[in-house]
Write a protein that holds these residues in place. Structure first.
Motif, PDB file in Angstrom:
ATOM      1  N   ALA A 211      23.365  11.893  -5.368  1.00 26.51           N
ATOM      2  CA  ALA A 211      22.519  13.132  -4.525  1.00 26.51           C
ATOM      3  C   ALA A 211      21.623  12.762  -3.858  1.00 26.51           C
ATOM      4  CB  ALA A 211      22.969  14.273  -5.518  1.00 26.51           C
ATOM      5  N   ARG A 212      20.609  12.393  -4.861  1.00 23.87           N
ATOM      6  CA  ARG A 212      19.123  11.905  -4.858  1.00 23.87           C
ATOM      7  C   ARG A 212      18.596  10.369  -4.900  1.00 23.87           C
ATOM      8  NH1 ARG A 212      15.361  17.514  -4.564  1.00 23.87           N
ATOM      9  NH2 ARG A 212      16.436  17.980  -2.718  1.00 23.87           N
ATOM     10  N   ALA A 213      19.060  10.020  -6.145  1.00 19.11           N
ATOM     11  CA  ALA A 213      18.810   8.775  -6.627  1.00 19.11           C
ATOM     12  C   ALA A 213      19.611   7.662  -5.783  1.00 19.11           C
ATOM     13  CB  ALA A 213      19.141   8.867  -8.141  1.00 19.11           C
ATOM     14  N   SER A 214      18.680   6.621  -5.404  1.00 18.47           N
ATOM     15  CA  SER A 214      19.124   5.494  -4.893  1.00 18.47           C
ATOM     16  C   SER A 214      19.992   4.549  -5.858  1.00 18.47           C
ATOM     17  CB  SER A 214      18.050   4.635  -4.309  1.00 18.47           C
ATOM     18  OG  SER A 214      17.224   4.157  -5.018  1.00 18.47           O
TER      19      SER A 214
ATOM     20  N   HIS B 146      11.379   8.827   0.093  1.00 19.27           N
ATOM     21  CA  HIS B 146      11.866   9.480   1.002  1.00 19.27           C
ATOM     22  C   HIS B 146      11.983  11.017   0.668  1.00 19.27           C
ATOM     23  CE1 HIS B 146      16.000  10.624  -1.522  1.00 19.27           C
ATOM     24  NE2 HIS B 146      15.463   9.246  -2.185  1.00 19.27           N
ATOM     25  N   ASP B 147      11.766  11.781   1.666  1.00 16.06           N
ATOM     26  CA  ASP B 147      11.576  13.123   1.532  1.00 16.06           C
ATOM     27  C   ASP B 147      13.020  13.748   1.361  1.00 16.06           C
ATOM     28  OD1 ASP B 147       8.928  12.831   1.775  1.00 16.06           O
ATOM     29  OD2 ASP B 147       8.877  13.142   3.856  1.00 16.06           O
ATOM     30  N   VAL B 148      13.025  15.162   0.565  1.00 17.85           N
ATOM     31  CA  VAL B 148      13.931  15.890   0.272  1.00 17.85           C
ATOM     32  C   VAL B 148      13.698  17.247   0.531  1.00 17.85           C
ATOM     33  CG1 VAL B 148      14.956  14.191  -1.599  1.00 17.85           C
ATOM     34  CG2 VAL B 148      13.221  15.994  -2.136  1.00 17.85           C
TER      35      VAL B 148
ATOM     36  N   THR C 227      21.193  17.298  -9.005  1.00 16.41           N
ATOM     37  CA  THR C 227      20.918  15.961  -8.162  1.00 16.41           C
ATOM     38  C   THR C 227      20.335  14.946  -9.421  1.00 16.41           C
ATOM     39  OG1 THR C 227      18.518  16.828  -8.183  1.00 16.41           O
ATOM     40  CG2 THR C 227      20.062  17.418  -6.545  1.00 16.41           C
ATOM     41  N   TRP C 228      20.474  15.244 -10.454  1.00 16.75           N
ATOM     42  CA  TRP C 228      19.672  14.271 -11.673  1.00 16.75           C
ATOM     43  C   TRP C 228      20.681  13.142 -11.425  1.00 16.75           C
ATOM     44  CZ3 TRP C 228      18.784  18.279 -16.277  1.00 16.75           C
ATOM     45  CH2 TRP C 228      17.701  19.087 -16.068  1.00 16.75           C
TER      46      TRP C 228
ATOM     47  N   HIS D 197      10.387  18.778  -4.365  1.00 17.57           N
ATOM     48  CA  HIS D 197      10.236  18.413  -2.962  1.00 17.57           C
ATOM     49  C   HIS D 197       8.737  18.043  -2.375  1.00 17.57           C
ATOM     50  CE1 HIS D 197       9.258  22.665  -2.518  1.00 17.57           C
ATOM     51  NE2 HIS D 197       8.811  22.538  -1.310  1.00 17.57           N
TER      52      HIS D 197
ATOM     53  N   LEU E 128      14.806  22.815  -3.324  1.00 13.77           N
ATOM     54  CA  LEU E 128      16.064  23.179  -4.113  1.00 13.77           C
ATOM     55  C   LEU E 128      15.967  24.878  -4.144  1.00 13.77           C
ATOM     56  CD1 LEU E 128      15.738  20.484  -6.955  1.00 13.77           C
ATOM     57  CD2 LEU E 128      17.286  20.841  -5.249  1.00 13.77           C
TER      58      LEU E 128
ATOM     59  N   PHE F 297       8.486  14.506  -4.500  1.00 12.31           N
ATOM     60  CA  PHE F 297       9.411  13.347  -4.669  1.00 12.31           C
ATOM     61  C   PHE F 297       9.313  12.181  -3.678  1.00 12.31           C
ATOM     62  CE2 PHE F 297      13.612  11.714  -4.011  1.00 12.31           C
ATOM     63  CZ  PHE F 297      14.397  12.037  -5.259  1.00 12.31           C
TER      64      PHE F 297
END
Length: 284
Positions: free
Chosen positions: A170-173, A117-119, A131-132, A108, A122, A111
């Protein structure tokens, strides 16, 4: 020496264990990583994917490996120096392997600068693996001290063993997923792989753009007199009608004063008349 079979293991887990135990370079990397004595760690993502898909395609030699991802979770030490020290130790023990080390507890912190964008931080290694970017690569394995292979697969092993690439949102656009599928060239390297298309990009329709396509409404002037609402509306509508009438008169005058087009010599609806000579004369 391979540990005895676990009678309680699911068939897909046992299939993965069999592949890993038959992959010498991966077993060597796992033993080297285990020697660091980390409390929570794994090798996963692309290294594990390559080992599995090379085996399923029957390749006698391992395909090109960009890096071996050692992921670990150490919230008590989030410094880059800690990653660098672990990387240096791995390179000294196995300089022929392309190591990469990442403390998932510190993701975080960087990232946002990398992906825009912030996350949130974990909470565990398993949560990080979940989240991969693709479900097939959201898998990690590690060795216990009896050479037992432990598996961390928050989304299961189906995509990895069935050689299917799907976007994990989950996190990848969607754009990150699209770029990765182009860069990795999965189907060129492993022809039996199925790659799901990237989800469509979401376009935000701005309010100003939407308003620009609407006809401007005629403003309703506010009445300052004591006349009734009905009388006020009638006066406004009559005024608007007068404006429309004046505009219509102006348009008729412009049309009457415009130069008249020369009549077309071709007979009406002639099969030889061209489209350019007269709009009424269209070739058959």
């Amino acid at each position: 020496m391979r540990p005895p079979l676990d009678a309680a293991a699911r068939p897909d887990e046992q299939a993965l264990r069999d592949i890993v135990y038959q992959t010498p370079w991966l077993m060597h990397a796992l033993r080297i990583a285990r020697s660091l004595g980390l409390a929570s760690w794994c090798i996963g993502a692309g290294a594990l994917r390559n080992a599995v898909w090379d085996h399923l395609h029957g390749y006698s030699a391992p395909s090109r490996l960009a890096d071996i991802d050692l992921a670990y979770f150490a919230p008590e030490n989030l410094t880059q120096q800690h990653d660098d020290a672990l990387l240096a130790a791995l390179q000294s023990m196995a300089p022929d392997l392309p190591w990469e080390v990442t403390n998932q507890a510190a993701v975080h912190l960087w990232f946002g600068s990398h992906f825009g964008h912030d996350v949130a931080p974990l909470r565990s290694l398993a949560e990080a693996i979940a989240t991969w970017p693709e479900y097939a690569t959201a898998v990690g394995v590690y060795l216990d001290y009896a050479d037992g292979l432990r598996i961390i697969a928050p989304h299961g092993l189906q995509d990895l063993l069935q050689m299917r690439i799907r976007h994990n949102p989950a996190r990848a656009s969607a754009e990150t997923y699209r770029q990765r599928t182009l860069q990795k060239r999965y189907q060129e390297r492993w022809p039996d792989v199925v790659v799901d298309p990237a989800p469509p990009l979401r376009r935000r329709h701005s309010t100003s753009t939407a308003r620009s396509h609407q006809l401007p409404a005629t403003p309703m002037p506010q009445s300052t007199s004591t006349e009734s609402t009905g009388a006020h509306r009638k006066r406004v509508f009559h005024k608007q009608g007068a404006i429309d009438a004046r505009q219509a008169t102006t348009l008729r005058a412009r049309r009457d004063n415009a130069p008249k087009p020369r009549p077309c010599a071709a007979p009406r609806y002639s099969a030889t008349a061209s489209r350019s000579c007269c709009k009424r004369h269209i070739s058959a």
